[in-house]
Design an enzyme around this catalytic site. Structure first.
Site, short mmCIF file in Angstrom:
data_model
loop_
_atom_site.label_atom_id
_atom_site.label_comp_id
_atom_site.label_asym_id
_atom_site.label_seq_id
_atom_site.Cartn_x
_atom_site.Cartn_y
_atom_site.Cartn_z
N GLU A 33 6.59 -4.57 -1.12
CA GLU A 33 7.54 -4.05 -0.73
C GLU A 33 6.83 -3.15 0.63
O GLU A 33 7.45 -1.71 0.77
CB GLU A 33 9.15 -4.19 -0.39
CG GLU A 33 9.75 -5.32 0.03
CD GLU A 33 9.53 -6.21 1.31
OE1 GLU A 33 9.11 -4.75 2.30
OE2 GLU A 33 10.04 -6.82 1.47
N ASP A 84 3.31 -0.21 -1.80
CA ASP A 84 2.70 0.74 -2.59
C ASP A 84 3.80 2.17 -1.93
O ASP A 84 2.95 2.51 -0.97
CB ASP A 84 1.33 0.57 -2.49
CG ASP A 84 0.73 1.51 -3.65
OD1 ASP A 84 1.19 1.58 -4.76
OD2 ASP A 84 0.39 2.96 -2.84
C1 LIG Z 1 6.08 -9.42 -8.95
C2 LIG Z 1 5.45 -9.46 -7.44
C3 LIG Z 1 5.87 -9.91 -5.71
C4 LIG Z 1 5.42 -10.16 -4.75
N1 LIG Z 1 5.87 -10.63 -3.86
C5 LIG Z 1 5.15 -11.03 -2.51
C6 LIG Z 1 5.55 -11.83 -1.39
O1 LIG Z 1 6.77 -12.57 -1.78
N2 LIG Z 1 4.84 -11.86 -0.81
C7 LIG Z 1 3.75 -10.79 -0.33
O2 LIG Z 1 3.52 -11.69 0.92
N3 LIG Z 1 3.64 -9.88 -1.20
C8 LIG Z 1 4.16 -10.17 -2.58
N4 LIG Z 1 3.59 -9.02 -3.43
C9 LIG Z 1 2.19 -8.10 -2.96
C10 LIG Z 1 2.40 -6.93 -2.93
O3 LIG Z 1 3.58 -6.16 -1.81
C11 LIG Z 1 1.71 -5.85 -3.06
O4 LIG Z 1 0.69 -6.05 -4.90
C12 LIG Z 1 1.52 -4.57 -2.68
O5 LIG Z 1 1.93 -4.04 -1.19
C13 LIG Z 1 0.48 -3.85 -2.60
O6 LIG Z 1 -0.77 -4.61 -2.82
P1 LIG Z 1 -2.06 -4.53 -4.19
O7 LIG Z 1 -1.75 -4.98 -5.12
O8 LIG Z 1 -2.96 -4.79 -2.76
O9 LIG Z 1 -2.57 -3.15 -4.39
P2 LIG Z 1 -3.57 -2.45 -3.40
O10 LIG Z 1 -2.79 -1.92 -2.08
O11 LIG Z 1 -4.59 -2.95 -4.35
O12 LIG Z 1 -3.21 -1.12 -4.21
C14 LIG Z 1 -3.68 -0.23 -5.59
C15 LIG Z 1 -3.81 1.34 -5.84
O13 LIG Z 1 -4.54 1.65 -5.08
C16 LIG Z 1 -3.61 2.47 -4.33
N5 LIG Z 1 -4.22 2.66 -2.69
C17 LIG Z 1 -4.42 1.87 -1.98
N6 LIG Z 1 -4.42 2.66 -0.51
C18 LIG Z 1 -4.42 3.98 -0.61
C19 LIG Z 1 -4.73 4.68 0.25
N7 LIG Z 1 -5.20 4.72 1.35
N8 LIG Z 1 -4.70 5.29 -0.79
C20 LIG Z 1 -4.36 6.14 -1.28
N9 LIG Z 1 -4.67 4.84 -2.56
C21 LIG Z 1 -4.21 3.76 -1.93
C22 LIG Z 1 -2.01 2.20 -4.10
O14 LIG Z 1 -1.13 3.77 -4.25
C23 LIG Z 1 -2.46 1.31 -5.64
O15 LIG Z 1 -1.81 2.32 -6.60
C24 LIG Z 1 3.95 -9.23 -4.60
C25 LIG Z 1 3.67 -8.83 -6.30
C26 LIG Z 1 4.01 -8.39 -7.08
C27 LIG Z 1 3.00 -8.22 -8.01
#
Ligand SMILES: Cc1cc2nc3c(=O)[nH]c(=O)nc-3n(C[C@H](O)[C@H](O)[C@H](O)COP(=O)(O)OP(=O)(O)OC[C@H]3O[C@@H](n4cnc5c(N)ncnc54)[C@H](O)[C@@H]3O)c2cc1C
Length: 659
Positions: A421, A423
């Site tokens: 929901e 990060d």
């Molecule tokens: C158990 C689980 C259930 C989920 N369920 C769903 C679902 O039902 N539907 C769905 O669509 N998604 C779902 N998700 C996905 C989830 O919403 C994403 O994992 C989340 O939005 C973060 O994206 P990412 O994993 O790509 O992390 P990233 O965006 O790659 O982030 C990794 C790190 O980089 C940092 N970062 C990223 N951008 C920046 C910035 N601009 N400045 C500084 N730091 C930054 C973040 O703070 C974080 O520490 C789920 C994830 C999990 C783990």
């Protein structure tokens, strides 16, 4: 000395406007719905799916849907339901959140009448399970850059939904690995050779027997740290044909000949408006994190009231954990923050219900405020949950590490709340962006935040939009005398002023640094923002602290019972002074506290801990979590579990203390 508290009165205050929803859950969710410790992933998934369909109709998160589709048009009630489910089983809460919050919520918010009539009844009843497929392996936070495409063909009047490469597969998607029959899929809309940004389609993914439909590849996301009962999976689409009317077209329509139209011209603005309608998910995740925190604190406080460790020379019994200052230092400030966040969440749910609960047009300005507040409080509550549940685990020693004592699953299941929901770090930037632009109609991706000129010219005053008791807060602040050292640190006006001052100062500083950056790094807009990112995040954190304190103050003002009010007031002092104590470095660096006053705050905090110690149990009992829901072996009355012996008596023998 604080007066005796009538627990029922405290519970009334905390249960707030949705007390009936809370009580219905407490009454109907019996031991059947509790987590089973030590089960396999498959067992957990099977159990949670079954329980979801067995949830009594009057409970759960489906209440947000209109009455005609089986809900009760109670948006606020659905958030409270998610808090209650979170205290029973977090997998159940998340699974319900995926089905009725994310999937059903997206169909309701992004679809139009024909989608509602065709699908909402089955979604509400749980006849059709679905997914919310937004995140891709390559893009989770910056979802404007999704790579999945959905291209319209006027010849066939269908869309071609396609995953162009592995990094574009939908990842982590709840309900995908096992149960989902349909998915709301987010992809780049292309028609007549033009892109129109990210839109959403309702796409069948499995047949009635549960087999993937042609062109849909479904994988399992595999074992994960917690939430074993939720089937997270991966979806890949190989030129899947999607009928034209499956586009959820409230914000963008495609005519049979492929002509695109939308009430919102700008692609970026349209997308963020679409996301804004889905804010409910964020509000419920924040609330659920706080609900789990309350469970953990209840366990740790109750254990600390029966667990003894080390004797003292002058007493004939060993000392209760809760009588140690160090233990109080762990539990009470966390409890005070939990109370503060509770009032902030209550205010947020009320605002959500007002803004999104009615039939009329949504007030844009209030909607923006709501999104910003939801983002900030989601981050604050989920980080607080992660820290506090870990602390509670430690506060229960080795026992806290055993699954039968609930804390390990609370820890594992809430961990990811800081990431999904939105990060938390990314969400804080959203909050800061709102503050910097004064809620102007500025949209854009969060990393660049637009051009340098925008920063130099348009960054304006901090928008001091206030929480509920606007005039009360202004009155309290203006009553503070000019010189700080003349005011007690427990003066509410002084505390409010200090919080406001810190936010303003941080914001001014960030604006100044952005302006300087704009002047010297003109051609490097990324650097302008990136060099100030820590400062900008600090602004957002200070903002959330302020709105949380203001919500707490407003909640106390609304409390009629004088004894409860006095207790809450003391807890509020502890919250405010703990925040100041934690940020002491900043206050000292910026001359906002003298070293003497800073030391005084530490001793006032210790004094508050003493005052509140007799009420520790009352404070957690106020959460009214049914004993069965705590599902914790160390709290069960079992003779022999706690040592009832004294230390040596004069003759060197052990003595049994009479019960
Ligand atoms: C158990 C689980 C259930 C989920 N369920 C769903 C679902 O039902 N539907 C769905 O669509 N998604 C779902 N998700 C996905 C989830 O919403 C994403 O994992 C989340 O939005 C973060 O994206 P990412 O994993 O790509 O992390 P990233 O965006 O790659 O982030 C990794 C790190 O980089 C940092 N970062 C990223 N951008 C920046 C910035 N601009 N400045 C500084 N730091 C930054 C973040 O703070 C974080 O520490 C789920 C994830 C999990 C783990």
């Amino acid at each position: 000395m604080l007066d005796h508290i009538d627990l029922a009165r405290l519970r009334d205050v905390l249960d707030g406007p949705w007390a009936a929803v809370r009580n219905a859950h407490r009454e109907h969710l019996d031991a059947r719905f509790l987590p089973v410790y030590g089960e396999t992933g498959d067992q957990a998934r099977e159990r949670i799916t079954r329980l979801l369909t067995e949830l009594p109709a009057e409970l759960g998160m489906a209440s947000a849907f209109p009455t005609e589709y089986g809900g009760s048009s109670d948006v606020g009630g659905s958030i409270i339901a998610s808090e209650m489910l979170a205290q029973v089983d977090l997998s159940l809460m998340v699974k319900a959140g995926v089905q009725w919050g994310l999937f059903g919520g997206a169909v309701a918010a992004l679809g139009t009448r024909r989608h509602h009539d065709a699908y909402l009844r089955d979604i509400v009843s749980g006849t059709v399970f679905g997914c919310f497929a937004m995140t891709e392996t390559g893009h989770g936070s910056d979802v404007q850059q999704l790579r999945t495409t959905c291209t319209y063909d006027p010849q066939t009047q269908t869309f071609d939904l396609h995953t162009p490469h592995e990094a574009a597969r939908k990842d982590y998607i709840g309900n995908a690995a096992r149960d989902g029959r349909m998915a709301v899929v987010f992809a780049q809309l292309i028609t007549n050779g033009r892109r129109h940004g990210v839109h959403a389609w309702l796409v069948p993914i499995r047949d009635a027997q549960g087999n993937p439909l042609p062109g849909v590849r479904i994988g399992d996301a595999g074992p994960k740290a917690g939430l074993l009962g939720v089937d997270n999976g991966r979806l890949t689409f190989d030129h899947v044909q999607v009928p034209r009317d499956m586009l959820l077209d409230r914000y963008g329509q495609v005519a049979p000949d492929g002509t695109y139209s939308s009430p919102i011209e700008n692609d970026s603005r349209r997308f963020f408006t679409m996301l804004g309608t889905l804010v409910r998910g964020r509000v419920s995740v924040g609330g659920a994190a706080s609900a789990a925190t309350k469970s953990a604190l209840t366990i740790a406080v109750r254990y600390g009231d029966i667990r003894r460790q080390f004797g003292t020379p002058d007493a004939d019994r060993e000392v209760l954990l809760n009588d140690y200052l160090a233990h109080q230092r762990k539990l009470l400030p966390a409890l005070a923050t939990t109370y503060a966040l509770h009032f902030a969440q209550t205010e947020l749910v009320a605002a959500l219900s007002e803004v999104q609960g009615g039939d009329g047009p949504v007030d844009e300005h209030r909607q923006r405020e709501l999104e910003s507040r939801a983002a900030g409080l989601k981050a604050a509550q989920t980080w607080h949950a992660t820290r506090t549940i870990q602390m509670c685990r430690e506060a229960c020693g080795g026992a806290g590490y055993l699954s039968e004592n609930r804390l390990p699953s609370l820890k594992a299941d809430t961990d990811v709340f800081t990431t999904f929901e939105g990060d938390n770090t990314v969400l804080l930037q959203l909050v800061a962006k709102g503050l910097l632009t004064g809620y102007r109609d500025e949209f854009g991706s969060l990393d660049g935040w637009g051009r340098a000129s925008f920063v130099a010219e348009q960054v304006r005053e901090m928008v001091l939009e206030r929480t509920a008791a606007r005039s009360l807060i202004e009155r309290l602040i203006s009553a503070v005398p000019g010189r700080d050292d003349e005011v007690a640190v427990t003066d509410r006006g002084w505390q409010l002023k200090v919080f406001e001052d810190r936010e303003k100062h941080l914001l001014d500083g960030a604006v100044r640094r952005l302006r300087n950056g704009a002047a010297t790094k003109k051609d490097h807009p990324f650097d302008i923002f990136n060099d100030v990112q820590d400062h900008v995040l600090a602004v957002a954190a200070a903002h959330i602290d302020r709105v949380t304190l203001e919500a707490f103050v407003a909640g106390i003002e609304d409390t009629a019972d004088t004894a409860v009010r006095a207790l809450l007031s003391r807890v509020c002092d502890l919250y405010a002074l703990s925040v100041i104590e934690t940020n002491k470095g900043w206050f000292l660096e910026h001359g906002r506290l003298t070293p003497a006053r800073s030391k005084a705050i530490t001793s006032v905090v210790n004094g508050l801990l003493k005052d509140l110690r007799p009420h520790l149990r009352t404070l957690v009992d106020g959460f009214a979590i049914p004993d069965t829901w705590l599902h914790c072996a160390i709290l069960r009355e079992e003779p022999g579990r706690q040592d009832t012996m004294t230390a040596h008596d004069a003759a060197g023998d052990w003595q049994v203390v009479p019960a």
